[in-house]
Write a protein that holds these residues in place. Structure first.
Motif, PDB file in Angstrom:
ATOM      1  N   GLU A   7       1.052  -1.235   0.024  1.00 43.34           N
ATOM      2  CA  GLU A   7      -0.091   0.016   0.013  1.00 43.34           C
ATOM      3  C   GLU A   7       0.846   1.429   0.087  1.00 43.34           C
ATOM      4  O   GLU A   7       0.527   2.393  -0.745  1.00 43.34           O
ATOM      5  N   GLN A   8       1.973   1.191   0.601  1.00 40.50           N
ATOM      6  CA  GLN A   8       2.898   2.445   0.625  1.00 40.50           C
ATOM      7  C   GLN A   8       3.634   2.698  -0.755  1.00 40.50           C
ATOM      8  O   GLN A   8       3.737   3.616  -1.111  1.00 40.50           O
ATOM      9  N   TRP A   9       3.694   1.592  -1.364  1.00 36.72           N
ATOM     10  CA  TRP A   9       4.410   1.708  -2.735  1.00 36.72           C
ATOM     11  C   TRP A   9       3.339   2.203  -3.691  1.00 36.72           C
ATOM     12  O   TRP A   9       3.598   3.145  -4.487  1.00 36.72           O
ATOM     13  N   VAL A  10       2.102   1.668  -3.613  1.00 39.57           N
ATOM     14  CA  VAL A  10       1.165   2.174  -4.500  1.00 39.57           C
ATOM     15  C   VAL A  10       0.830   3.467  -4.204  1.00 39.57           C
ATOM     16  O   VAL A  10       0.742   4.239  -5.082  1.00 39.57           O
ATOM     17  N   SER A  11       0.722   4.051  -3.082  1.00 43.11           N
ATOM     18  CA  SER A  11       0.768   5.402  -2.578  1.00 43.11           C
ATOM     19  C   SER A  11       1.842   6.304  -3.114  1.00 43.11           C
ATOM     20  O   SER A  11       1.710   7.361  -4.057  1.00 43.11           O
ATOM     21  N   TYR A  12       3.059   5.841  -2.807  1.00 46.25           N
ATOM     22  CA  TYR A  12       4.286   6.608  -3.374  1.00 46.25           C
ATOM     23  C   TYR A  12       4.333   6.789  -4.901  1.00 46.25           C
ATOM     24  O   TYR A  12       4.729   7.821  -5.261  1.00 46.25           O
ATOM     25  N   LEU A  13       3.894   5.846  -5.886  1.00 48.06           N
ATOM     26  CA  LEU A  13       3.867   5.775  -7.047  1.00 48.06           C
ATOM     27  C   LEU A  13       2.646   6.577  -7.750  1.00 48.06           C
ATOM     28  O   LEU A  13       2.488   6.706  -8.872  1.00 48.06           O
ATOM     29  N   GLY A  14       1.525   6.725  -6.886  1.00 43.37           N
ATOM     30  CA  GLY A  14       0.602   7.316  -7.364  1.00 43.37           C
ATOM     31  C   GLY A  14      -0.415   6.549  -8.187  1.00 43.37           C
ATOM     32  O   GLY A  14      -1.114   6.852  -9.159  1.00 43.37           O
ATOM     33  N   LEU A  15      -0.363   5.014  -8.002  1.00 41.34           N
ATOM     34  CA  LEU A  15      -1.047   3.973  -8.758  1.00 41.34           C
ATOM     35  C   LEU A  15      -2.389   3.861  -7.993  1.00 41.34           C
ATOM     36  O   LEU A  15      -2.708   4.004  -7.046  1.00 41.34           O
ATOM     37  N   GLU A  16      -3.373   3.317  -8.778  1.00 41.79           N
ATOM     38  CA  GLU A  16      -4.880   3.073  -8.540  1.00 41.79           C
ATOM     39  C   GLU A  16      -5.238   1.755  -8.871  1.00 41.79           C
ATOM     40  O   GLU A  16      -4.617   1.183  -9.843  1.00 41.79           O
ATOM     41  N   ARG A  17      -5.938   1.165  -7.973  1.00 41.15           N
ATOM     42  CA  ARG A  17      -6.502  -0.327  -8.206  1.00 41.15           C
ATOM     43  C   ARG A  17      -7.366  -0.286  -9.095  1.00 41.15           C
ATOM     44  O   ARG A  17      -8.225   0.557  -9.190  1.00 41.15           O
ATOM     45  N   PHE A 108       2.644   8.976 -23.433  1.00 37.48           N
ATOM     46  CA  PHE A 108       2.305   8.029 -22.542  1.00 37.48           C
ATOM     47  C   PHE A 108       2.858   8.011 -21.146  1.00 37.48           C
ATOM     48  O   PHE A 108       2.274   7.027 -20.534  1.00 37.48           O
ATOM     49  N   VAL A 109       3.822   8.679 -20.636  1.00 41.94           N
ATOM     50  CA  VAL A 109       4.247   8.776 -19.480  1.00 41.94           C
ATOM     51  C   VAL A 109       3.958   9.918 -18.436  1.00 41.94           C
ATOM     52  O   VAL A 109       4.002  11.181 -19.168  1.00 41.94           O
ATOM     53  N   ASN A 110       3.373   9.778 -17.521  1.00 43.34           N
ATOM     54  CA  ASN A 110       2.997  10.877 -16.410  1.00 43.34           C
ATOM     55  C   ASN A 110       4.337  11.164 -15.686  1.00 43.34           C
ATOM     56  O   ASN A 110       5.539  10.627 -15.714  1.00 43.34           O
ATOM     57  N   LYS A 111       4.242  12.541 -15.265  1.00 45.11           N
ATOM     58  CA  LYS A 111       5.503  12.994 -14.640  1.00 45.11           C
ATOM     59  C   LYS A 111       5.620  12.082 -13.395  1.00 45.11           C
ATOM     60  O   LYS A 111       4.713  11.841 -12.777  1.00 45.11           O
ATOM     61  N   ARG A 112       6.888  11.776 -12.844  1.00 44.12           N
ATOM     62  CA  ARG A 112       7.025  10.976 -11.788  1.00 44.12           C
ATOM     63  C   ARG A 112       6.731  11.648 -10.535  1.00 44.12           C
ATOM     64  O   ARG A 112       6.908  12.943 -10.476  1.00 44.12           O
ATOM     65  N   PRO A 113       6.314  10.972  -9.468  1.00 44.00           N
ATOM     66  CA  PRO A 113       6.001  11.783  -8.158  1.00 44.00           C
ATOM     67  C   PRO A 113       6.991  12.510  -7.513  1.00 44.00           C
ATOM     68  O   PRO A 113       8.076  12.020  -7.724  1.00 44.00           O
ATOM     69  N   SER A 114       6.722  13.429  -6.570  1.00 41.20           N
ATOM     70  CA  SER A 114       7.776  13.913  -5.874  1.00 41.20           C
ATOM     71  C   SER A 114       8.355  13.060  -4.979  1.00 41.20           C
ATOM     72  O   SER A 114       7.626  12.252  -4.501  1.00 41.20           O
ATOM     73  N   ARG A 115       9.556  13.103  -4.864  1.00 42.26           N
ATOM     74  CA  ARG A 115      10.200  12.301  -3.741  1.00 42.26           C
ATOM     75  C   ARG A 115      10.119  12.719  -2.449  1.00 42.26           C
ATOM     76  O   ARG A 115       9.651  13.699  -2.197  1.00 42.26           O
ATOM     77  N   PRO A 116      10.369  11.706  -1.421  1.00 47.33           N
ATOM     78  CA  PRO A 116      10.072  12.105   0.069  1.00 47.33           C
ATOM     79  C   PRO A 116      11.116  13.325   0.418  1.00 47.33           C
ATOM     80  O   PRO A 116      12.202  13.629  -0.220  1.00 47.33           O
ATOM     81  N   ILE A 117      10.625  13.857   1.407  1.00 53.18           N
ATOM     82  CA  ILE A 117      11.294  15.172   1.784  1.00 53.18           C
ATOM     83  C   ILE A 117      13.127  14.581   2.245  1.00 53.18           C
ATOM     84  O   ILE A 117      13.070  13.577   2.617  1.00 53.18           O
TER      85      ILE A 117
END
Length: 162
Positions: A7-17, A108-117
């Protein structure tokens, strides 16, 4: 340390089920232009991109097929998404159409999510590198060689300063 949980990985990458009716299990995807595109539609978009790039270059299907070592009918099926390509075949097509994978897949590629602080310096550096590469891709060979020579000459003076 085992790393992120699912779930953390899914959230970190901005993925949806996504519950894909063709699969017995859920998959996780990102939105493209505000929506989640099913894999069949994505295959069609890739095929359309392939056809568009070929026609922009004014190259006949028969010529591309010959360069790839396949029958014209086979190549035509690639452009209609009725036959799927292997990764190796797609890379060969990039060579024949003189395009990089990055250029091909950019739509086809979205921008990568921002990285952790704590990674803000890395993010700024990554953005600077990406912007620089974009500019370098626009240069002709003479200008690119001049930039290369300049960067190479600067290298001994900049090592250790990052």
């Amino acid at each position: 340390m085992a790393g992120f949980g699912l779930e953390q990985w899914v959230s970190y990458l901005g993925l949806e089920r996504v519950d894909d009716p063709n699969k017995d299990y859920p998959v996780y995807r990102k939105r493209l232009d505000g929506k989640i595109i099913d894999l069949k539609e994505l295959d069609l978009l890739v095929a359309q991109r392939l056809r568009g790039l070929r026609t922009d270059r004014q190259i006949a299907q028969a010529k591309v097929a010959t360069l790839l070592g396949v029958k014209e009918a086979t190549y035509s099926r690639y452009e209609n998404a009725s036959s799927l390509m292997t990764v190796g075949r797609l890379i060969h097509i990039f060579e024949v159409l003189d395009i990089t994978p990055e250029e091909f897949f950019k739509p086809f590629v979205n921008k990568r999510p921002s990285r952790p602080i704590g990674d803000s310096r890395k993010d700024a550096r990554t953005k600077l590198m990406e912007g620089t590469v974009d500019h370098l891709n626009k240069l002709d060979n003479t200008a690119l060689k001049a930039v290369h020579d300049l960067v190479t000459a600067m290298e001994p003076r900049t090592i250790g300063r990052q």
